[in-house]
Design an enzyme around this catalytic site. Structure first.
Site, PDB file in Angstrom:
ATOM      1  N   LYS A  13       0.840  -1.213   0.000  1.00 35.39           N
ATOM      2  CA  LYS A  13       0.000   0.000   0.000  1.00 35.39           C
ATOM      3  C   LYS A  13       0.871   1.258   0.000  1.00 35.39           C
ATOM      4  O   LYS A  13       0.659   2.164  -0.800  1.00 35.39           O
ATOM      5  CB  LYS A  13      -0.929   0.003   1.236  1.00 35.39           C
ATOM      6  CG  LYS A  13      -1.833  -1.208   1.345  1.00 35.39           C
ATOM      7  CD  LYS A  13      -2.739  -1.142   2.565  1.00 35.39           C
ATOM      8  CE  LYS A  13      -2.032  -1.161   3.905  1.00 35.39           C
ATOM      9  NZ  LYS A  13      -1.294  -2.420   4.190  1.00 35.39           N
ATOM     10  N   ARG A  88     -10.074   0.347   8.346  1.00 26.69           N
ATOM     11  CA  ARG A  88      -9.643  -0.999   8.679  1.00 26.69           C
ATOM     12  C   ARG A  88     -10.721  -1.766   9.431  1.00 26.69           C
ATOM     13  O   ARG A  88     -10.521  -2.925   9.788  1.00 26.69           O
ATOM     14  CB  ARG A  88      -8.409  -0.931   9.559  1.00 26.69           C
ATOM     15  CG  ARG A  88      -7.218  -1.556   8.874  1.00 26.69           C
ATOM     16  CD  ARG A  88      -6.054  -1.453   9.791  1.00 26.69           C
ATOM     17  NE  ARG A  88      -5.159  -0.490   9.229  1.00 26.69           N
ATOM     18  CZ  ARG A  88      -3.905  -0.773   8.928  1.00 26.69           C
ATOM     19  NH1 ARG A  88      -3.410  -1.944   9.144  1.00 26.69           N
ATOM     20  NH2 ARG A  88      -3.140   0.140   8.421  1.00 26.69           N
ATOM     21  N   ARG A 127      12.055  -4.909   5.382  1.00 32.03           N
ATOM     22  CA  ARG A 127      11.744  -3.513   5.010  1.00 32.03           C
ATOM     23  C   ARG A 127      12.625  -2.518   5.767  1.00 32.03           C
ATOM     24  O   ARG A 127      12.853  -2.657   6.968  1.00 32.03           O
ATOM     25  CB  ARG A 127      10.271  -3.205   5.310  1.00 32.03           C
ATOM     26  CG  ARG A 127       9.939  -1.721   5.173  1.00 32.03           C
ATOM     27  CD  ARG A 127       8.472  -1.427   5.195  1.00 32.03           C
ATOM     28  NE  ARG A 127       7.782  -1.955   6.357  1.00 32.03           N
ATOM     29  CZ  ARG A 127       6.460  -1.979   6.487  1.00 32.03           C
ATOM     30  NH1 ARG A 127       5.693  -1.510   5.526  1.00 32.03           N
ATOM     31  NH2 ARG A 127       5.905  -2.482   7.561  1.00 32.03           N
ATOM     32  N   ARG A 159      10.951  -0.529  11.186  1.00 30.51           N
ATOM     33  CA  ARG A 159       9.788  -0.341  12.045  1.00 30.51           C
ATOM     34  C   ARG A 159       9.794  -1.356  13.193  1.00 30.51           C
ATOM     35  O   ARG A 159      10.091  -2.531  12.989  1.00 30.51           O
ATOM     36  CB  ARG A 159       8.501  -0.477  11.221  1.00 30.51           C
ATOM     37  CG  ARG A 159       8.099   0.831  10.578  1.00 30.51           C
ATOM     38  CD  ARG A 159       6.973   0.733   9.614  1.00 30.51           C
ATOM     39  NE  ARG A 159       5.820  -0.033  10.055  1.00 30.51           N
ATOM     40  CZ  ARG A 159       4.696  -0.143   9.352  1.00 30.51           C
ATOM     41  NH1 ARG A 159       4.599   0.494   8.184  1.00 30.51           N
ATOM     42  NH2 ARG A 159       3.694  -0.852   9.783  1.00 30.51           N
ATOM     43  N   ARG A 170       0.076  -8.991  13.454  1.00 26.34           N
ATOM     44  CA  ARG A 170      -0.590  -8.024  12.563  1.00 26.34           C
ATOM     45  C   ARG A 170      -1.385  -8.746  11.483  1.00 26.34           C
ATOM     46  O   ARG A 170      -2.502  -8.341  11.148  1.00 26.34           O
ATOM     47  CB  ARG A 170       0.451  -7.097  11.915  1.00 26.34           C
ATOM     48  CG  ARG A 170       0.980  -6.054  12.873  1.00 26.34           C
ATOM     49  CD  ARG A 170       2.285  -5.458  12.391  1.00 26.34           C
ATOM     50  NE  ARG A 170       2.174  -4.812  11.100  1.00 26.34           N
ATOM     51  CZ  ARG A 170       3.216  -4.592  10.286  1.00 26.34           C
ATOM     52  NH1 ARG A 170       4.432  -4.994  10.634  1.00 26.34           N
ATOM     53  NH2 ARG A 170       3.033  -3.990   9.147  1.00 26.34           N
TER      54      ARG A 170
END
Ligand code: AP5
Ligand code: MG
Length: 221
Positions: A13, A88, A127, A159, A170
């Protein structure tokens, strides 16, 4: 235009929103980025959100909805918005519809980026993000340049919620809600399924092709 990027954690996203919002002249709004910025500034909202984020849970609707509605009411959102990570939950989607409806406006299209779950763990644990501008990299598939020059405050960070245990939490948290939201927007004839596998530029082209099919009246709104 008012667009939503829907997809599980790691679906791409943010990667796609950075490119598309720029190309289409839309304001990119990521509720995750807003919470991370608030947490970095140690505001009351940020510290509260961080508790949930660090466990891989959703921040409660009463916090999230107010923050998002306030953001889309700002003048810079009038040019059009690309929502990333919101809504969400169904109550978030309903609150968004109601707020836009009050202004004779609406969501024009929801782009559901679909990636098999077995690809998401490695995307997230590899990431790296620039703390200055939010540019997104991956240690294998999209390495950051040796000399990072994406912005004046360029600095790579990982992160806190990209540790394997939190990523699993998650995914568990988001799986069911994501399907419910897909059904919600399918029922409103706004959902577009996008294959989120392969080269990011191919995915951008698929997204743009889907956006081109959005009715012209909505596209001009
Ligand atoms: P948020 O920041 O929105 O995180 P998320 O939804 O978990 O999604 P990600 O940002 O992890 O993934 P992405 O889809 O943006 O993927 P990206 O492009 O970075 O939310 C964080 C937290 O905030 C939530 O867990 C929750 O606690 C809270 N929150 C936020 N919004 C909320 C809301 N509305 N309600 C309640 N709580 C909320 O890509 C990932 C990696 O893959 C990158 O390394 C990238 O380089 C790589 N990659 C991208 N595309 C490809 C490709 N095509 N091939 C290979 N690798 C790729
Ligand atoms: Mg993101």
């Amino acid at each position: 235009m008012r667009l939503i990027l829907l997809g599980l954690p790691g679906a791409g996203k943010g990667t796609q929103a950075h490119v598309l919002a720029d190309q289409l002249g839309l304001l990119h709004i990521s509720t995750g980025d807003m919470f991370r910025e608030a947490a970095a500034n140690r505001t009351e909202l940020g510290l509260r959100a961080q508790e949930f984020m660090s466990r891989g849970e959703l921040v409660p609707d009463e916090v999230t909805i107010g923050m998002l509605l306030e953001r889309i009411a700002q003048p810079d959102a009038e040019k059009g918005i690309m929502l990333d990570g919101f809504p969400r939950t169904i109550p978030q989607a309903e609150a968004l519809d109601a707020a836009l409806g009050e202004r004779d406006s609406q969501i024009d299209a929801v782009l559901y980026i679909e990636v098999p779950e077995d690809q998401l763990m490695s995307r997230l644990t590899g990431r790296w993000t620039c703390a200055g501008c939010g540019a997104i990299y991956h240690e294998q598939t999209n390495p950051a340049p040796e000399v990072l020059d994406c912005c004046t405050d360029a600095k790579l960070t990982q992160r806190a919620d990209d540790q394997p245990d939190t990523v699993k939490a998650r995914l568990d948290t988001n799986r069911e809600w994501t399907e419910q939201l897909a059904d919600y927007y399918e029922a409103a004839s706004k959902l577009h399924h996008i294959d989120g596998t392969g080269d990011p530029s191919d995915i951008t082209a698929r997204l743009l092709a889907a956006i081109e099919t959005v009715p012209t009246t909505a596209a001009e709104a």
